[in-house]
Design an enzyme around this catalytic site. Structure first.
Site, mmCIF file in Angstrom:
data_model
loop_
_atom_site.group_PDB
_atom_site.id
_atom_site.type_symbol
_atom_site.label_atom_id
_atom_site.label_comp_id
_atom_site.label_asym_id
_atom_site.label_seq_id
_atom_site.Cartn_x
_atom_site.Cartn_y
_atom_site.Cartn_z
ATOM 1 N N ASP A 1 0.834 -1.197 0.000
ATOM 2 C CA ASP A 1 0.000 0.000 0.000
ATOM 3 C C ASP A 1 0.875 1.255 0.000
ATOM 4 O O ASP A 1 1.847 1.338 0.756
ATOM 5 C CB ASP A 1 -0.880 -0.017 1.255
ATOM 6 N N GLU B 1 1.806 -0.588 -5.067
ATOM 7 C CA GLU B 1 0.859 0.483 -5.384
ATOM 8 C C GLU B 1 1.659 1.776 -5.292
ATOM 9 O O GLU B 1 2.008 2.222 -4.203
ATOM 10 C CB GLU B 1 -0.307 0.536 -4.394
HETATM 11 C C1 GLC Z 1 -4.127 3.084 -0.811
HETATM 12 C C2 GLC Z 1 -5.366 2.231 -0.779
HETATM 13 C C3 GLC Z 1 -6.515 3.097 -0.353
HETATM 14 C C4 GLC Z 1 -6.238 3.620 1.018
HETATM 15 C C5 GLC Z 1 -4.905 4.369 1.072
HETATM 16 C C6 GLC Z 1 -4.454 4.612 2.483
HETATM 17 O O1 GLC Z 1 -4.186 4.073 -1.777
HETATM 18 O O2 GLC Z 1 -5.561 1.609 -2.002
HETATM 19 O O3 GLC Z 1 -7.730 2.392 -0.384
HETATM 20 O O4 GLC Z 1 -7.260 4.485 1.415
HETATM 21 O O5 GLC Z 1 -3.879 3.630 0.446
HETATM 22 O O6 GLC Z 1 -3.991 3.438 3.090
#
Ligand code: GLC
Length: 530
Positions: free
Chosen positions: A196, A252
């Site tokens: 994340d 991500e």
């Molecule tokens: C990432 C996740 C999202 C979340 C954020 C904070 O972007 O995909 O859903 O709110 O991180 O953890």
């Protein structure tokens, strides 16, 4: 592709947003029991792996991205024993299992933050004493400032919600604890992690102001994409590589510059990353081609396989995005689309073509739960059910991401549509029109999105040209895309050209819509064997 190619270079990975996937115990919230009962759907679909959004103990202020214990299971989702059983059952069906790790921040209910509140070990987080004004001008992603002041006068940093305090990655305890969490799940058979906000974690020393810089501007930024973050991933890669088979990571990382993005995918760092550049590309031939070429180039430079993503739990569902005119300047959020006219039939036709495109491109692909049903965004959830922190933190001006998180329709003609037992009430209300999109109904309809996904994924396993590898662009009319892959495969996609004749081929192996007089019409894609 050879048998020796590692699985993750070609994998189709299905994203399970657990609280909206399937509810086994009838409390309205999806859970592990529900997921176990629906593994057959995923095996029949023909995906290679599942990625499960955070399932750890959490107050769920940000849907589980606020973790209070990284090595246990949220009771609403199940138990550690059930998690073990799920992993074994998924493996038994040939599905790999990827979990979600959240290293930038914990929940404010994490024992470490509770200790910090009591004045102990504050060095694990980012605390500052700066008097009456916050230490700098940083803004939180869900709206408002990124600092919150405690009653004792100190400020703590949270780049997301107030309930998500940022960790201090200069602290040895923090690093050691995440290494232990990785091993904990790898030892339980988990095949990898989605990381994340992988481009966050490290903050510039001295915490200087952001100033005029926008979140995704290129160039050095005090809290995004710091060079020092790569050291952390080299350590993580080292841990993953001690396992047999080696475990894998997907980042991500919304990093705008191609070369900076590729740095996460160097051979001693992360294996793959979500391709958000492609997700954001407009539905036009030049925009898609530009994004595909850029993706292939940046990944080739570091030897990593690309991934192709249409939707996830943070963006409006692509059927609804594609239902809008690409010139209308919409973004990826529901809020950017509201008020812009939509044609869902058109969005569906394009989504069918888009599916054939992503499954034919080199590398791996992601399917967000409900993509395979062609599910549109729920754009009109009542305000009083909205749960996304964006809604709260924006002072009720941005609806946020709940419209793509509505529990999945499995069967029947009324809520809960098989999501949970008869009589249960899903945590977000399902609209009556979900009846047209149930997995049961679509499985019986050869013309449905589900049937198309199943056929595409079955063929993807059979055709040696698909998955990892390369492509050669074909000469096609302006407004169309075409590429060939060896051996003997071609994809043609007409975005907005006049209907045109297919190049010489042996057989149309799959098409997203009808061919009229053998011509490929707008918003239609075909797979050819050559
Ligand atoms: C990432 C996740 C999202 C979340 C954020 C904070 O972007 O995909 O859903 O709110 O991180 O953890």
């Amino acid at each position: 592709m050879t048998d020796a190619t590692p699985w993750w270079r070609s994998a189709v990975i299905y994203q399970v947003y657990i609280r909206s996937f399937a509810d086994g115990n009838g409390d309205g919230v999806g859970d592990i029991a529900g997921l176990r009962a629906r593994l057959g759907h995923l095996a029949d679909l023909g995906v290679d792996a599942i990625w499960i959004n955070p399932w750890y103990p959490s107050p769920l202020h940000d849907a589980g991205y606020d973790v209070s214990d990284y090595r246990a299971i949220e009771p609403r989702f199940g138990t550690l024993d059930e998690a073990g059983a799920l992993i074994a059952e998924a493996h038994g069906r040939g599905l790999r299992v990827i979990l979600d790790i959240v290293p930038n921040h914990t929940s404010n209910e994490h024992p470490w933050f509770r200790e910090a509140l009591a004045g102990e070990h504050r060095e694990r987080y980012v605390f500052r004493d700066s008097g009456d004004s916050p230490p700098n001008d940083w803004q939180a992603m869900f709206g408002g400032g990124a600092w919150t002041r405690l009653p004792d006068g100190t400020w703590y940093l949270h780049l997301f919600d107030v309930t998500q305090p940022d960790l201090n990655w200069d602290d040895a305890d923090v690093r050691a604890d995440f290494a232990e969490t990785l091993r904990f799940w790898f030892d339980r058979g988990v095949d990898g992690f989605r990381i994340d906000v992988a481009n966050s974690l490290v903050k510039e020393e001295g915490l200087p102001d952001v100033g005029e810089r926008q979140h995704h501007d290129p160039g050095p930024h005090p809290h995004w994409d710091r060079d020092e973050v790569h050291e952390i991933y080299r350590e993580w890669r080292g841990i993953a590589d001690t396992y047999d088979p080696p475990r894998v990571f997907v980042a991500e990382a919304w990093v705008p510059e191609a070369d900076r993005f590729a740095r996460y995918l160097r051979p001693d760092e992360l294996h793959t990353a979500f391709n958000f550049d492609f997700l954001k590309a407009a539905w036009t031939a030049p925009a898609l081609r530009r994004s595909i070429e850029r993706t292939l180039r940046e990944h080739a430079a570091v030897g990593a396989p690309p991934t192709w993503v249409l939707s996830n739990h943070d963006v409006a569902r692509h059927v609804s995005r594609l239902a809008r005119d690409p010139d209308d300047g919409i973004g990826t959020s529901l809020d950017s689309m509201l008020g812009v006219p939509a044609d869902l039939e058109l969005g569906t036709r394009r989504a069918r073509a888009a599916a054939l495109l992503i499954f034919a491109l080199p590398g791996g692909a992601y399917v967000y739960q409900g993509d395979e049903l062609g599910l549109p965004e729920v754009e009109d959830l009542p305000e009083d059910v909205l749960d996304d922190p964006t809604w709260r933190r924006s002072g009720h001006t941005q609806r946020g991401r709940d419209g793509c998180r509505v529990p999945i329709p499995w069967s029947g003609s009324a809520a809960p549509f098989g999501f949970g037992p008869e009589g249960s009430t899903p945590w977000l209300p399902q609209p009556t029109w979900f009846a047209r999109y149930t997995a049961e109904r679509e499985a019986a309809d050869p013309g449905s999105m589900l049937s198309l996904y199943r056929r595409a994924l079955r063929l993807r396993r059979q055709l040696p040209a698909l998955g990892d590898g390369d492509l050669t662009w074909l000469d096609v009319p302006e407004g169309a895309l075409g590429f060939a892959r060896t051996p003997g495969f071609a994809l043609l996609l007409n975005l907005d050209a006049a209907p045109f004749a297919l190049p010489a081929h042996a057989e149309v192996v799959l098409r997203s819509g009808p061919l009229s007089d053998g011509l490929l019409a707008e918003d239609t894609a075909v797979w050819l064997s050559l």
